[in-house]
Structure formats: C-alpha cells, structure tokens
Scaffold this active site. Sequence first.
Site, PDB file in Angstrom:
ATOM      1  N   LYS A  35       0.950  -1.115  -0.011  1.00  0.00           N
ATOM      2  CA  LYS A  35      -0.147  -0.091  -0.281  1.00  0.00           C
ATOM      3  C   LYS A  35       1.137   1.403  -0.286  1.00  0.00           C
ATOM      4  O   LYS A  35       0.563   2.334  -0.818  1.00  0.00           O
ATOM      5  CB  LYS A  35      -0.833   0.090   0.984  1.00  0.00           C
ATOM      6  CG  LYS A  35      -2.066  -1.169   0.923  1.00  0.00           C
ATOM      7  CD  LYS A  35      -3.008  -1.342   2.330  1.00  0.00           C
ATOM      8  CE  LYS A  35      -3.836  -2.598   2.177  1.00  0.00           C
ATOM      9  NZ  LYS A  35      -4.607  -2.748   3.257  1.00  0.00           N
ATOM     10  N   GLN A  77      -4.609  -1.594   9.527  1.00  0.00           N
ATOM     11  CA  GLN A  77      -4.573  -2.939   8.878  1.00  0.00           C
ATOM     12  C   GLN A  77      -5.492  -3.966   9.602  1.00  0.00           C
ATOM     13  O   GLN A  77      -4.974  -3.966  10.741  1.00  0.00           O
ATOM     14  CB  GLN A  77      -3.089  -3.464   8.369  1.00  0.00           C
ATOM     15  CG  GLN A  77      -2.824  -4.388   7.545  1.00  0.00           C
ATOM     16  CD  GLN A  77      -3.498  -4.592   6.251  1.00  0.00           C
ATOM     17  OE1 GLN A  77      -3.463  -3.784   5.699  1.00  0.00           O
ATOM     18  NE2 GLN A  77      -3.895  -5.653   5.687  1.00  0.00           N
ATOM     19  N   ASP A 104     -10.885   2.748   3.630  1.00  0.00           N
ATOM     20  CA  ASP A 104     -11.412   1.249   3.548  1.00  0.00           C
ATOM     21  C   ASP A 104     -12.755   0.861   3.137  1.00  0.00           C
ATOM     22  O   ASP A 104     -13.136   0.009   2.731  1.00  0.00           O
ATOM     23  CB  ASP A 104     -11.084   0.270   4.791  1.00  0.00           C
ATOM     24  CG  ASP A 104      -9.593  -0.288   4.515  1.00  0.00           C
ATOM     25  OD1 ASP A 104      -9.294  -0.883   3.518  1.00  0.00           O
ATOM     26  OD2 ASP A 104      -9.050  -0.429   5.586  1.00  0.00           O
TER      27      ASP A 104
END
Length: 278
Positions: A52, A96, A119
């Site tokens: 990422k 995460q 997200d």
Amino acid sequence: MAELIDGKRISKEIKDELRAEAEKFKAEGKEATLAVILVGDDPASAVYVNNKKKACEYIGIKSLSYELPKETTESELLELIEKLNNDDNVKGILVQLPVPDHIDENKIIRSISPLKDVDGFHPLNVGALLIGEKGYVSCTPAGVIQLLKRSNVDIAGKECVVVGRSNIVGKPMGVLLLRENGTVTIAHSKTKDLKSICKRADILVVAVGKPKMINADYVKEGAVVIDVGIHRMDNGKLCGDVDFDSVEPHVSKITPVPGGVGPMTIAMLMDNCISSLR
Ligand code: GUN
C-alpha cells in the site's frame, strides 16, 4: 478458451490515471495523505501494508506509517486514530486488519472518521452504499466492478451470483452489482443446492475462502467468473477459490490467481485516497 481478465494490467491502467490526477491536484496545491497503521508483527499484514505504501509513492500520495508493537492497548490505538481524525492534513486513515485479539476490531472501525475511512468499513459508509448515497466503498468489491466494466462485461439485467457474505467482500459486492442493475443472489455456507444456484449465474463472483472449491459443476457455459480467493498451496503456488483448470474451458472470461482481483484492491484504495481531493 476463456479470455483472461488481467487484473495486473487493469490495476496499472487505474493507477496511471490516478497518478495523472494526483499531479493535477498537486499543481493546485492539493495533496492526499494516507495514514497507515499496523499493530503487531503478522508477516502477511506487513507485506500488504508495504504494498500500500509503495502504491502511494507511485501515485504521489503521501503516506504516514505507524508500526505499533503487538502490546499496544486499545485505548492507545484509539488515541492515535483520534489525533489523525483531527489532523486536517490527513485525508485517509487505514488500520490494517486483523488487529491483535485484545483490541475490539469493530470499535476501531467505528472510531475512524467516516470522511477518512478509505477502506469503506465504517457502518455509515456501508449504509450509504446500501441506500445509494456518496461514501467510501470497500476496495475489493469496487475493484471487481472495475474489472467487469473495463473488460466490457455488461452487468445490467444479468444473473449475478456472489458466493460468500462477508462484510468486506460478499455483502458490498451484492449491493454494487445491484447498483449496476444486476439481478443478484448472495449464496453462502447454508445455501441449499449451491451448484444449481451458481449454474444460473451469467456473472459468478466467488469469495468463500476455500481453495479450489468451485469446479466445472458450478458454472454455466459462457459465464464470467471472478475469483476473489487467494491461498498458498503445499507446493508453494497460489490458487483461488475457483478450480481454474476445471472451470476455464467452460467460461467466456475468468480472473487468474494471482493477477486477477488481488492487484485491484490496492488500486481502488488509491482511488479512494485521491477521491478525498475531488
Ligand atoms: N486486511 C485484509 N484486507 C484488508 C483491507 O482491505 N483493509 C484493511 N484495513 N485490512 C485488511
């Protein structure tokens, strides 16, 4: 022979479009900053987070990295998120998953400002998706829609079957296909006669998390098959939820694993980050 849906090529195409867009924003003095938080030392998570950060660098998004020890308490993590929520320079916040067991994942997801939830996991963003309002959309299902559109697969009016009902993939996938005017069935572990339901599908999206579960018995001739699964086999090779060799001769288009859905998740995360500037 099925046509391969090349997620590597399509994700590169999207990242290049975003890179050009980021450059235009930079000329106007606008820059996206993504805060990436990793708690603990799970090696797979470390690889994802690194990918990422690399994608951010490629596109021209600033990334701030917070790598916290596994002993980090829930309140310490909440405190950091609150600080980032209140920092106007930070446009996106990503924690995460999974977080260590002593931290309540749902509480963490809800603590991120919905306006920075790139997200698309916050209940407000999930709800916005359901009722067709603007908001961040979960990256993997958004990536599947892009794979279909950019491979000239019409969704409107088609029988779409999603296998799997997770909050991150299956459920938003169903809603996105519905938004594109597909006729949607979400199947799952309790579904009766899964084979005949999958065989109805013009577009079959599989996100069950079981290696090679879907074979030729589950697909209609000429269907389009999207495989969200990724597993490492004993021989070290990767495979999906779909038994590729069994299914491929019967379908018109199919995603490979690796190189199908996987690269799209990060491309769509980058799209969410840039959209914070739009
Ligand atoms: N863990 C596995 N997939 C994801 C994802 O898309 N986002 C985050 N934050 N964690 C994950």
